[in-house]
Design a protein around this motif. Sequence first.
Motif, PDB file in Angstrom:
ATOM      1  N   VAL A  66      19.769  10.794  -5.241  1.00 14.24           N
ATOM      2  CA  VAL A  66      19.260   9.996  -4.117  1.00 14.24           C
ATOM      3  C   VAL A  66      17.742  10.070  -4.137  1.00 14.24           C
ATOM      4  N   ARG A  67      17.127   8.917  -4.107  1.00 17.74           N
ATOM      5  CA  ARG A  67      15.659   8.892  -4.107  1.00 17.74           C
ATOM      6  C   ARG A  67      15.149   8.261  -2.813  1.00 17.74           C
ATOM      7  N   MET A  68      14.280   8.978  -2.163  1.00 18.09           N
ATOM      8  CA  MET A  68      13.725   8.507  -0.894  1.00 18.09           C
ATOM      9  C   MET A  68      12.286   8.058  -1.145  1.00 18.09           C
ATOM     10  N   ARG A  69      11.989   6.839  -0.780  1.00 19.98           N
ATOM     11  CA  ARG A  69      10.616   6.374  -0.994  1.00 19.98           C
ATOM     12  C   ARG A  69       9.747   6.735   0.205  1.00 19.98           C
ATOM     13  N   PRO A  70       8.445   6.658   0.041  1.00 28.64           N
ATOM     14  CA  PRO A  70       7.567   6.906   1.191  1.00 28.64           C
ATOM     15  C   PRO A  70       7.696   5.773   2.203  1.00 28.64           C
ATOM     16  N   LEU A  71       7.323   6.040   3.407  1.00 28.82           N
ATOM     17  CA  LEU A  71       7.299   4.974   4.416  1.00 28.82           C
ATOM     18  C   LEU A  71       6.315   3.899   3.986  1.00 28.82           C
TER      19      LEU A  71
ATOM     20  N   GLN B 130      19.391  -0.485  -0.165  1.00 28.04           N
ATOM     21  CA  GLN B 130      19.058  -1.670   0.625  1.00 28.04           C
ATOM     22  C   GLN B 130      17.786  -2.331   0.081  1.00 28.04           C
ATOM     23  N   THR B 131      17.556  -3.520   0.512  1.00 27.47           N
ATOM     24  CA  THR B 131      16.363  -4.216   0.054  1.00 27.47           C
ATOM     25  C   THR B 131      15.110  -3.415   0.425  1.00 27.47           C
ATOM     26  N   GLY B 132      14.184  -3.356  -0.499  1.00 28.10           N
ATOM     27  CA  GLY B 132      12.927  -2.662  -0.254  1.00 28.10           C
ATOM     28  C   GLY B 132      12.997  -1.144  -0.326  1.00 28.10           C
ATOM     29  N   SER B 133      14.100  -0.618  -0.809  1.00 22.15           N
ATOM     30  CA  SER B 133      14.237   0.844  -0.801  1.00 22.15           C
ATOM     31  C   SER B 133      13.657   1.506  -2.051  1.00 22.15           C
ATOM     32  N   GLY B 134      13.302   0.711  -3.064  1.00 26.90           N
ATOM     33  CA  GLY B 134      12.642   1.304  -4.232  1.00 26.90           C
ATOM     34  C   GLY B 134      13.439   1.250  -5.523  1.00 26.90           C
ATOM     35  N   LYS B 135      14.420   0.387  -5.602  1.00 25.15           N
ATOM     36  CA  LYS B 135      15.235   0.309  -6.824  1.00 25.15           C
ATOM     37  C   LYS B 135      14.406  -0.218  -8.002  1.00 25.15           C
ATOM     38  N   THR B 136      13.745  -1.341  -7.759  1.00 19.03           N
ATOM     39  CA  THR B 136      12.978  -1.952  -8.841  1.00 19.03           C
ATOM     40  C   THR B 136      11.843  -1.026  -9.272  1.00 19.03           C
ATOM     41  N   TYR B 137      11.223  -0.436  -8.301  1.00 19.29           N
ATOM     42  CA  TYR B 137      10.150   0.515  -8.591  1.00 19.29           C
ATOM     43  C   TYR B 137      10.689   1.639  -9.475  1.00 19.29           C
ATOM     44  N   THR B 138      11.857   2.110  -9.162  1.00 20.78           N
ATOM     45  CA  THR B 138      12.437   3.211  -9.927  1.00 20.78           C
ATOM     46  C   THR B 138      12.843   2.766 -11.338  1.00 20.78           C
TER      47      THR B 138
ATOM     48  N   GLY C 240       0.778  -1.224   0.000  1.00 19.07           N
ATOM     49  CA  GLY C 240       0.000   0.000   0.000  1.00 19.07           C
ATOM     50  C   GLY C 240       0.815   1.282   0.000  1.00 19.07           C
ATOM     51  N   VAL C 241       2.010   1.193  -0.482  1.00 17.86           N
ATOM     52  CA  VAL C 241       2.820   2.409  -0.479  1.00 17.86           C
ATOM     53  C   VAL C 241       2.872   3.070  -1.850  1.00 17.86           C
ATOM     54  N   LEU C 242       2.105   2.511  -2.760  1.00 17.73           N
ATOM     55  CA  LEU C 242       2.118   3.121  -4.089  1.00 17.73           C
ATOM     56  C   LEU C 242       1.529   4.512  -4.025  1.00 17.73           C
ATOM     57  N   ARG C 243       2.160   5.329  -4.824  1.00 15.69           N
ATOM     58  CA  ARG C 243       1.706   6.705  -4.807  1.00 15.69           C
ATOM     59  C   ARG C 243       0.591   6.909  -5.821  1.00 15.69           C
ATOM     60  N   GLU C 244      -0.042   8.029  -5.674  1.00 16.14           N
ATOM     61  CA  GLU C 244      -1.072   8.395  -6.646  1.00 16.14           C
ATOM     62  C   GLU C 244      -0.415   8.586  -8.002  1.00 16.14           C
TER      63      GLU C 244
ATOM     64  N   ALA D 206      20.744  -5.986  -6.809  1.00 21.10           N
ATOM     65  CA  ALA D 206      20.056  -6.647  -5.695  1.00 21.10           C
ATOM     66  C   ALA D 206      20.257  -5.794  -4.444  1.00 21.10           C
ATOM     67  N   GLY D 207      19.303  -5.865  -3.540  1.00 25.53           N
ATOM     68  CA  GLY D 207      19.385  -5.003  -2.355  1.00 25.53           C
ATOM     69  C   GLY D 207      20.167  -5.641  -1.220  1.00 25.53           C
ATOM     70  N   SER D 208      20.911  -4.802  -0.555  1.00 26.65           N
ATOM     71  CA  SER D 208      21.662  -5.314   0.588  1.00 26.65           C
ATOM     72  C   SER D 208      20.710  -5.523   1.759  1.00 26.65           C
TER      73      SER D 208
ATOM     74  N   ILE E  89      11.967  -6.882   4.624  1.00 26.60           N
ATOM     75  CA  ILE E  89      11.368  -5.603   4.249  1.00 26.60           C
ATOM     76  C   ILE E  89      10.517  -5.723   3.001  1.00 26.60           C
ATOM     77  N   ASN E  90      10.920  -6.602   2.122  1.00 26.90           N
ATOM     78  CA  ASN E  90      10.291  -6.641   0.804  1.00 26.90           C
ATOM     79  C   ASN E  90       9.827  -8.052   0.482  1.00 26.90           C
ATOM     80  N   SER E  91       8.526  -8.210   0.349  1.00 22.64           N
ATOM     81  CA  SER E  91       8.012  -9.553   0.104  1.00 22.64           C
ATOM     82  C   SER E  91       8.381 -10.053  -1.290  1.00 22.64           C
TER      83      SER E  91
HETATM   84  N1  LIG Z   1       8.960   5.991  -4.690  1.00 20.86           N
HETATM   85  C1  LIG Z   1       8.060   5.078  -4.362  1.00 20.86           C
HETATM   86  N2  LIG Z   1       6.762   5.386  -4.330  1.00 20.86           N
HETATM   87  C2  LIG Z   1       5.867   4.481  -4.007  1.00 20.86           C
HETATM   88  N3  LIG Z   1       6.142   3.220  -3.717  1.00 20.86           N
HETATM   89  C3  LIG Z   1       7.407   2.834  -3.736  1.00 20.86           C
HETATM   90  C4  LIG Z   1       8.429   3.733  -4.060  1.00 20.86           C
HETATM   91  N4  LIG Z   1       9.583   3.096  -4.001  1.00 20.86           N
HETATM   92  C5  LIG Z   1       9.303   1.841  -3.663  1.00 20.86           C
HETATM   93  N5  LIG Z   1       8.002   1.663  -3.498  1.00 20.86           N
HETATM   94  C6  LIG Z   1       7.348   0.434  -3.102  1.00 20.86           C
HETATM   95  O1  LIG Z   1       8.168  -0.135  -2.098  1.00 20.86           O
HETATM   96  C7  LIG Z   1       8.227  -1.524  -2.232  1.00 20.86           C
HETATM   97  C8  LIG Z   1       9.659  -1.987  -2.389  1.00 20.86           C
HETATM   98  O2  LIG Z   1      10.173  -1.415  -3.543  1.00 20.86           O
HETATM   99  P1  LIG Z   1      11.138  -2.191  -4.540  1.00 20.86           P
HETATM  100  O3  LIG Z   1      10.657  -3.569  -4.764  1.00 20.86           O
HETATM  101  O4  LIG Z   1      11.291  -1.335  -5.702  1.00 20.86           O
HETATM  102  O5  LIG Z   1      12.430  -2.224  -3.648  1.00 20.86           O
HETATM  103  P2  LIG Z   1      13.860  -2.746  -4.082  1.00 20.86           P
HETATM  104  O6  LIG Z   1      14.816  -1.738  -3.638  1.00 20.86           O
HETATM  105  O7  LIG Z   1      13.863  -3.119  -5.488  1.00 20.86           O
HETATM  106  O8  LIG Z   1      13.987  -4.017  -3.171  1.00 20.86           O
HETATM  107  P3  LIG Z   1      14.868  -5.323  -3.392  1.00 20.86           P
HETATM  108  O9  LIG Z   1      16.262  -4.907  -3.389  1.00 20.86           O
HETATM  109  O10 LIG Z   1      14.527  -6.160  -2.220  1.00 20.86           O
HETATM  110  O11 LIG Z   1      14.411  -5.914  -4.676  1.00 20.86           O
HETATM  111  C9  LIG Z   1       7.379  -1.851  -3.427  1.00 20.86           C
HETATM  112  O12 LIG Z   1       6.108  -2.208  -3.000  1.00 20.86           O
HETATM  113  C10 LIG Z   1       7.307  -0.587  -4.200  1.00 20.86           C
HETATM  114  O13 LIG Z   1       6.112  -0.501  -4.941  1.00 20.86           O
END
Ligand SMILES: Nc1ncnc2c1ncn2[C@@H]1O[C@H](COP(=O)(O)OP(=O)(O)OP(=O)(O)O)[C@@H](O)[C@H]1O
Length: 797
Positions: free
Chosen positions: A110-115, A180-188, A10-14, A343-345, A303-305
């Motif tokens: 540097v990109r900061m994702r939402p909590l 790190q894992t779950g920080s938003g790399k794949t999303y980006t 549920g962290v997806l943005r609008e 891959a995330g640390s 952190i990341n399922s």
């Molecule tokens: N900028 C963002 N805005 C909204 N949601 C985000 C953002 N960045 C990440 N997320 C969400 O956070 C979760 C983790 O993001 P993501 O899978 O991209 O992390 P990751 O860094 O690729 O992790 P890993 O290294 O474990 O693969 C996902 O559900 C993703 O949709």
Amino acid sequence: MKHFMLPKGGVLREAETAATPNSILKQRSVTPRKQRLGAKENAPPGDFNVLADQHCSPSVKYVSPASGKLKSPLPPRPPTSNPLKRKLIMENLVENAVLGGSDSGVQVVVRMRPLNKEEDGEIIVQKVSSDSLTINGHSFTFDSVADTDATQVDIFNLVGAPLVENCLAGFNSSVFAYGQTGSGKTYTMWGPANALFEGDLLSTQPGLTPRVFDRLFARINEEQIKHADKQLTYQCRCSFLEIYNEQITDLFDPRQKNLQIREDVKSGVYVESLSEVCVSSMKELTENLMKGLSNRRIGATSINSESSRSHSVFTCVVESRCKRVADGLSSFKTSRINLVDLAGSERQKLTGAAGERLKEAGNINRSLSQLGNLINILAEVSQNGKQRHIPYRDSRLTFLLQDSLGGNAKLAMICAISPAQSCRSETFSTLRFAQRAKAIKNKAVVNEVMQDDVRVLREVIRQLKDELVRIKENKDAPANLNGGYSSGWDARRSLNLIKFSLNRPTTSPYVDDDGDEIMEIDEKELEGGEQSETEVVMEPASPDCDVNMDEDPGDICDKNDPVVNMQDENEKHIEPIPNEQSSLASESQCQNAAGISSSLNLDVVTPEVSPVLKSPTPSVSPQVIESRKSLRTSKMSTASHKDNDSLSPGAARSSLNSFKDDSLKVNSMLTQTRKSLLAPREQLAASLHRGLEIIGTHRSSFTTRQSSLRFSVKPPEYKLTVPVDKVDIGIQTEPEEDAAEDMPLSTLCSNCQGTNSLQMYSGEANDKSGLQLVVYEGSNTTEKAKLVPKVRSEAVI
Ligand SMILES: Nc1ncnc2c1ncn2[C@@H]1O[C@H](COP(=O)(O)OP(=O)(O)OP(=O)(O)O)[C@@H](O)[C@H]1O
């Protein structure tokens, strides 16, 4: 298809709003820099590796930014077993010293994702301006900081749009997502899966990659319309791989596992048998992207399922060619885009990973720490200019992407962080990584070759060959005061040709200081297969030192190859070796190395120089050197073709064969000529000047004595120079009886000792007083010259 990148937690943005070009982020800058100096952890970023505001025609040639710095040390290559590589290092050093490198700073965002849902605690990271943030009172400055409000479009505008323009201009460009894992790399990098499915770049949240290709295809279209008179054609070939537990898998065809990285002179570093697919539309691109992404390894972390458990590298080689209607001249440009989702640390202790996951995490962390180590070294080298071994071979990731890391590519690093208190230490670690990456200087060059450049160089080579043959003939004949020697007219004419080509506005001031392979003038290829008899040096060429990361045959080659051993110590000592004998020699020398075959390159030999002559700077001009990774092998082309049949639409398929044929031809041309284009023409001219000086000096001295200056047309003997540690320059004196006995046979491969009775050096009757200039790679020694024991004719290879 496996589920991947589905929206999580549920962290997806609008859906994002349309962003204004040139970054919304900059408008948010509120804090004057002065106020931020207190606890600042890093210096403000310097240069930015993007071309400003460029929607440029591909026919426009760019000067790499920041050219002209004389210092600009190369990120040195590790001491390598590949003699061609070693030569290149030396070449590049010389070139760099003369002309300065073309430094491209790494762009760090540097990109900061939402909590996310689990992180509802304290937020410890605050963005304070468009390019800086603070975390627990520590301030960091980068090129840009994208906070939780930043959209995918913002990231595209910061990183993707310049990348497309750089690509069209002929630069290799890479984007790495780190964090790190779950920080938003794949999303980006790719965006959520549903965004790709929908394929609507406006209403959903596709990541950087689809946006880059959307823009690329649009720009290609634009360029083709704009330059209709130039018959501009493009081809985009994509590949997609993952590195999982240090093994490479083809994501377009996951049955292809454990692929090997190879390296050769013509193709640079490549992955053997990796599929390539031609794409020419967004539909094709997304189809293939989704296919590849679905084959990625994912797993759950704390952190990341759906965490990516591998590094994935999406590569697109963009080739363009155009022909000017006015004069019919054609040019070929190639650039490579690497989009890398690392891959995330994860902190294993904290996350409690176990079993397979623990092993996986260990591999990921090791690989990331090797990357971090490499980045540290590159940063250090870029900052203090000191040469160091760069451990590209430490991991497949760094070896494969070495061009992006300190080499011929523009690099953007997107460092993803979480603002949560729980991720504090990982966030610090990512920010420190980011600040070190910022210090790296790459050496990006435009990868372009003009047809007329090739023509001019071919003519120069032909004339120089003629000149040398004449000199040799005249040397063998009785000296004739009145013209027994060539007047040097042809060489001067060649020089004029070079000057002429220097003045032509169409020529790029290329600078390459990173390519690992050199391709010396291969006259056979340039002149239709005719084997040159002049100044030929045989060397084990690319296949000899193909890199198999498991076996490292380069090392085998190194141990067994006296020529290689010599060159370890003596980058610029270019030995005149007769063709056939040399060929035999190099085959013999390398006969133990698995899969090694000899192939021949042509080199211009540094003549032996009498002590009374001014020593010319060892020159290999005109020389043609291949820049590395822009080209692919025929193997890859084959694979690509195979894959293309199944994946590409009819139109792309039908044009593929002919385009590939053309591309390979032009690639070959590019390979042969790149270095001479990259090596600035001034240097070629300077080399020719030096050549003329030698010719002139030789002419005048020959009439009064037998000069030791020797142009090595079919030189009748081998010479072996014994490497001497810590010597910059060695001078080989006349043969001494004992020298051969003193020669350390350890420099020779055991297999060859006593089996090959080729004569290595006999010394010419008329060359008793001749001295040979032997240049050793730089050292700290104060000794500038040293007598080097000389090997006698009966020495055995
Ligand atoms: N900028 C963002 N805005 C909204 N949601 C985000 C953002 N960045 C990440 N997320 C969400 O956070 C979760 C983790 O993001 P993501 O899978 O991209 O992390 P990751 O860094 O690729 O992790 P890993 O290294 O474990 O693969 C996902 O559900 C993703 O949709």
